[in-house]
Enzyme design. Structure first.
Site, PDB file in Angstrom:
ATOM      1  N   ARG A 125       0.870  -1.202  -0.019  1.00  0.00           N
ATOM      2  CA  ARG A 125       0.127  -0.003   0.154  1.00  0.00           C
ATOM      3  C   ARG A 125       0.902   1.270   0.172  1.00  0.00           C
ATOM      4  NH1 ARG A 125      -3.742  -0.547   4.046  1.00  0.00           N
ATOM      5  NH2 ARG A 125      -5.137  -1.435   2.277  1.00  0.00           N
ATOM      6  N   TYR A 126       1.985   1.234   0.718  1.00  0.00           N
ATOM      7  CA  TYR A 126       2.888   2.392   0.831  1.00  0.00           C
ATOM      8  C   TYR A 126       4.061   2.299   0.020  1.00  0.00           C
ATOM      9  CZ  TYR A 126       0.287   2.915   5.426  1.00  0.00           C
ATOM     10  OH  TYR A 126      -0.670   3.102   6.303  1.00  0.00           O
ATOM     11  N   ARG A 129       7.191   0.107   1.565  1.00  0.00           N
ATOM     12  CA  ARG A 129       7.125  -1.090   2.513  1.00  0.00           C
ATOM     13  C   ARG A 129       5.983  -1.928   2.245  1.00  0.00           C
ATOM     14  NH1 ARG A 129       5.642   3.919   4.500  1.00  0.00           N
ATOM     15  NH2 ARG A 129       4.120   4.072   6.208  1.00  0.00           N
ATOM     16  N   CYS A 138      -3.096 -17.857  14.831  1.00  0.00           N
ATOM     17  CA  CYS A 138      -2.580 -16.957  16.150  1.00  0.00           C
ATOM     18  C   CYS A 138      -2.557 -18.054  17.001  1.00  0.00           C
ATOM     19  CB  CYS A 138      -3.524 -15.833  16.325  1.00  0.00           C
ATOM     20  SG  CYS A 138      -3.381 -14.646  14.980  1.00  0.00           S
ATOM     21  N   CYS A 142      -8.402 -12.519  18.836  1.00  0.00           N
ATOM     22  CA  CYS A 142      -8.863 -11.364  19.462  1.00  0.00           C
ATOM     23  C   CYS A 142     -10.242 -11.251  18.594  1.00  0.00           C
ATOM     24  CB  CYS A 142      -8.275 -10.029  18.927  1.00  0.00           C
ATOM     25  SG  CYS A 142      -6.292 -10.304  19.466  1.00  0.00           S
ATOM     26  N   CYS A 145     -10.705  -8.777  15.421  1.00  0.00           N
ATOM     27  CA  CYS A 145      -9.519  -8.849  14.489  1.00  0.00           C
ATOM     28  C   CYS A 145      -9.990  -8.451  13.109  1.00  0.00           C
ATOM     29  CB  CYS A 145      -9.115 -10.522  14.484  1.00  0.00           C
ATOM     30  SG  CYS A 145      -7.907 -10.620  13.271  1.00  0.00           S
ATOM     31  N   ARG A 147      -8.399  -8.943  10.406  1.00  0.00           N
ATOM     32  CA  ARG A 147      -8.394  -9.894   9.448  1.00  0.00           C
ATOM     33  C   ARG A 147      -9.053 -11.394   9.715  1.00  0.00           C
ATOM     34  NH1 ARG A 147      -2.712  -8.617   9.614  1.00  0.00           N
ATOM     35  NH2 ARG A 147      -2.942  -6.607   8.639  1.00  0.00           N
ATOM     36  N   ASP A 306     -11.203  -1.104  13.598  1.00  0.00           N
ATOM     37  CA  ASP A 306     -11.487  -1.008  12.213  1.00  0.00           C
ATOM     38  C   ASP A 306     -12.995  -1.299  12.373  1.00  0.00           C
ATOM     39  OD1 ASP A 306      -8.945  -0.421  11.229  1.00  0.00           O
ATOM     40  OD2 ASP A 306      -8.301  -2.345  11.429  1.00  0.00           O
ATOM     41  N   ASP A 343      -7.160   3.802  10.471  1.00  0.00           N
ATOM     42  CA  ASP A 343      -6.604   2.989   9.254  1.00  0.00           C
ATOM     43  C   ASP A 343      -7.808   3.491   8.331  1.00  0.00           C
ATOM     44  OD1 ASP A 343      -5.235   1.656   7.429  1.00  0.00           O
ATOM     45  OD2 ASP A 343      -4.699  -0.030   8.977  1.00  0.00           O
ATOM     46  N   LYS A 350      -3.005   4.445   7.294  1.00  0.00           N
ATOM     47  CA  LYS A 350      -3.118   5.049   8.801  1.00  0.00           C
ATOM     48  C   LYS A 350      -3.058   6.505   8.542  1.00  0.00           C
ATOM     49  CE  LYS A 350      -0.729   0.898  10.626  1.00  0.00           C
ATOM     50  NZ  LYS A 350      -0.285   0.257   9.431  1.00  0.00           N
TER      51      LYS A 350
HETATM   52  C1  LIG Z   1       0.551  -0.653   8.918  1.00  0.00           C
HETATM   53  C2  LIG Z   1       1.046  -1.048   7.811  1.00  0.00           C
HETATM   54  C3  LIG Z   1       2.175  -1.024   7.432  1.00  0.00           C
HETATM   55  C4  LIG Z   1       3.217  -0.315   8.286  1.00  0.00           C
HETATM   56  O1  LIG Z   1       3.067   0.847   8.503  1.00  0.00           O
HETATM   57  P1  LIG Z   1       3.940   1.701   9.442  1.00  0.00           P
HETATM   58  O2  LIG Z   1       3.310   3.196   9.523  1.00  0.00           O
HETATM   59  O3  LIG Z   1       5.242   1.931   8.858  1.00  0.00           O
HETATM   60  O4  LIG Z   1       4.095   1.141  10.932  1.00  0.00           O
HETATM   61  C5  LIG Z   1       2.699  -1.308   6.132  1.00  0.00           C
HETATM   62  N1  LIG Z   1       1.858  -1.863   5.123  1.00  0.00           N
HETATM   63  C6  LIG Z   1       0.614  -1.934   5.689  1.00  0.00           C
HETATM   64  C7  LIG Z   1      -0.534  -2.495   4.310  1.00  0.00           C
HETATM   65  C8  LIG Z   1      -0.034  -1.594   6.805  1.00  0.00           C
HETATM   66  O5  LIG Z   1      -1.379  -1.848   7.148  1.00  0.00           O
END
Ligand SMILES: *Cc1c(COP(=O)(O)O)cnc(C)c1O
Length: 399
Positions: A125-126, A129, A138, A142, A145, A147, A306, A343, A350
């Site tokens: 998404r980002y 990363r 798990c 929870c 959850c 997911r 969420d 989120d 986020k």
């Molecule tokens: C939370 C998350 C991350 C990591 O986010 P950070 O703000 O760097 O901790 C990366 N990818 C996805 C899809 C996430 O939900």
């Protein structure tokens, strides 16, 4: 100064989970993580052997069979109050009839992960990363959850992670410098399997940073063996995000497991979810974040819950989250204050949500308040100075 109340005083201390309801079990068995997994409570009968359930909980257990499985480790189960349906541990882990009431805004995939998967199991998404969903299991489940559509194996949808495809994607995508392992819980893998996976990631030169999102140190602290810690240490820089919502979850066993991780150089962060009747109170959150620091864990995020289907009974208003952050910032150690985030529903990632400190901001000044509500003014650099160019760097210092 005297402790403010008896509750604060008790929560401030660390208490062992053992033996609790398991008086007949030897310390050796109790300390074996595989024993803990084998002896999880997964049925209505198992719950009722020790707890007095309400009709709403009993109905919830029946529902859980087709949605999100019921499972609680003996370690975590011991933290539940026998006769108190309002127990903050119980609300996180024992199914409730409300899980069957789905409101219009709620979703099976509230963060839009499935639509951001370039290969099965990898959420990108980002820009730099990825989230790598490595298992659907798990140690315990929870009830809120995010997911729950794929974890536990009880629902219809399955997580179909393809490890070779995921590794190939990461090798090709040189912009990915950070991999977050989650699931499910990656620490349920055997030592060998986890070591091999971390090794494959570490062999990719552009991956600078690896982290593991896990609730195992809380649900199953026995898993944090010296052998596991030695494996993690081989793959640094490796960070870990744990998930604690209430100070009672920080037992002596959990504290010791976290200490083993910290002693092996694993920087620890915590992600809490704001939950009604669990931690939607400033005094509980303050006690939690301060206790986390004593365990060398830095509070990282506080999540607005969420919009997962059937979660309304556990969701607190956003105003409560802001009020908690406002009550922490300035009032306690800066390291203890997490970032409150939502989120974004549908998949926006986020987004930080903060109390308002800035009243006014233009080119000349900022008018703002401090944690006590006192108002201050900060004048910006004068226009005449700002219009003179700053000296240029000959080279960009990026490395
Ligand atoms: C939370 C998350 C991350 C990591 O986010 P950070 O703000 O760097 O901790 C990366 N990818 C996805 C899809 C996430 O939900």
């Amino acid at each position: 100064m005297e402790a403010e109340s008896t509750v604060d005083h008790i929560e401030a201390g660390f208490r062992p989970s053992f033996p609790g309801f398991w008086k007949d079990v030897s310390p050796a068995e109790w300390s074996d993580w595989k024993w803990q997994l084998r002896n999880r409570i997964t049925t209505l009968e198992g719950l009722e052997k020790h707890l007095v359930l309400t009709p709403e909980e009993r109905a919830g257990v029946i529902l859980s069979g087709t949605k999100l499985a019921l499972a609680v480790t003996p370690h975590y189960f011991n933290l539940i109050e026998r006769d108190n349906p309002g127990c903050p541990i119980r609300r996180q882990i024992i199914p409730y009839v409300g899980e069957g009431s789905v409101s219009a805004a709620e979703m099976a995939d509230p963060c839009g992960e499935d639509s951001h998967m370039p290969v099965p199991g990898l959420v990108h998404r980002y820009p730099d990363r990825v989230l790598f969903l490595v298992t659907d299991r798990c140690a315990a489940y929870c009830r809120y959850c995010t997911r729950s559509r794929v974890v536990s194996g009880a629902g219809e949808q399955e997580l179909e992670t393809d490890f070779d495809q995921a590794i190939a994607y990461l090798e090709q995508h040189t912009e990915v410098r950070d991999v977050l392992l989650s699931g499910g819980d990656p620490l349920l893998f055997s030592d060998e399997k986890l070591d091999a996976l971390l090794g494959r990631l570490r062999a990719i030169p552009h991956i600078e940073f690896v982290r593991i999102g896990t609730r195992v140190p809380i649900f199953l602290p026995q898993r944090i063996t010296p052998e596991l810690c030695a494996i993690l240490k081989k793959h640094h820089p490796l960070f870990m995000s744990v998930h604690v919502n209430h100070p009672r979850e920080l037992t002596t066993e959990v504290r010791d497991a976290l200490a083993r991780l910290a002693d092996h150089g694993v920087p620890l962060g915590n992600q809490s979810v704001l939950l009604r009747g669990v931690n939607d109170s400033l005094s509980v959150m303050k006690s939690l974040v301060q206790k986390l620091l004593r365990c060398r864990v830095r509070p990282y995020y506080l999540y607005q819950c969420d919009l997962i289907q059937g979660s309304a009974h556990l969701r607190a208003p956003v105003a409560k989250g802001i009020e908690i952050i406002e009550g922490l910032r300035g009032h306690t150690t800066g390291y203890a204050v997490p970032q409150y985030v939502i989120d974004a529903p549908g998949g926006g990632g986020k987004v930080p949500v903060n109390p308002g400190y800035v009243f006014f901001h233009d080119r000349e000044k900022v008018v703002f308040r401090n944690f006590e509500g006192k108002v201050f003014e900060y004048p910006e650099v004068e226009e005449s100075v700002r219009s003179t160019p700053a000296p240029l760097h000959e080279e960009a210092f990026t490395s």
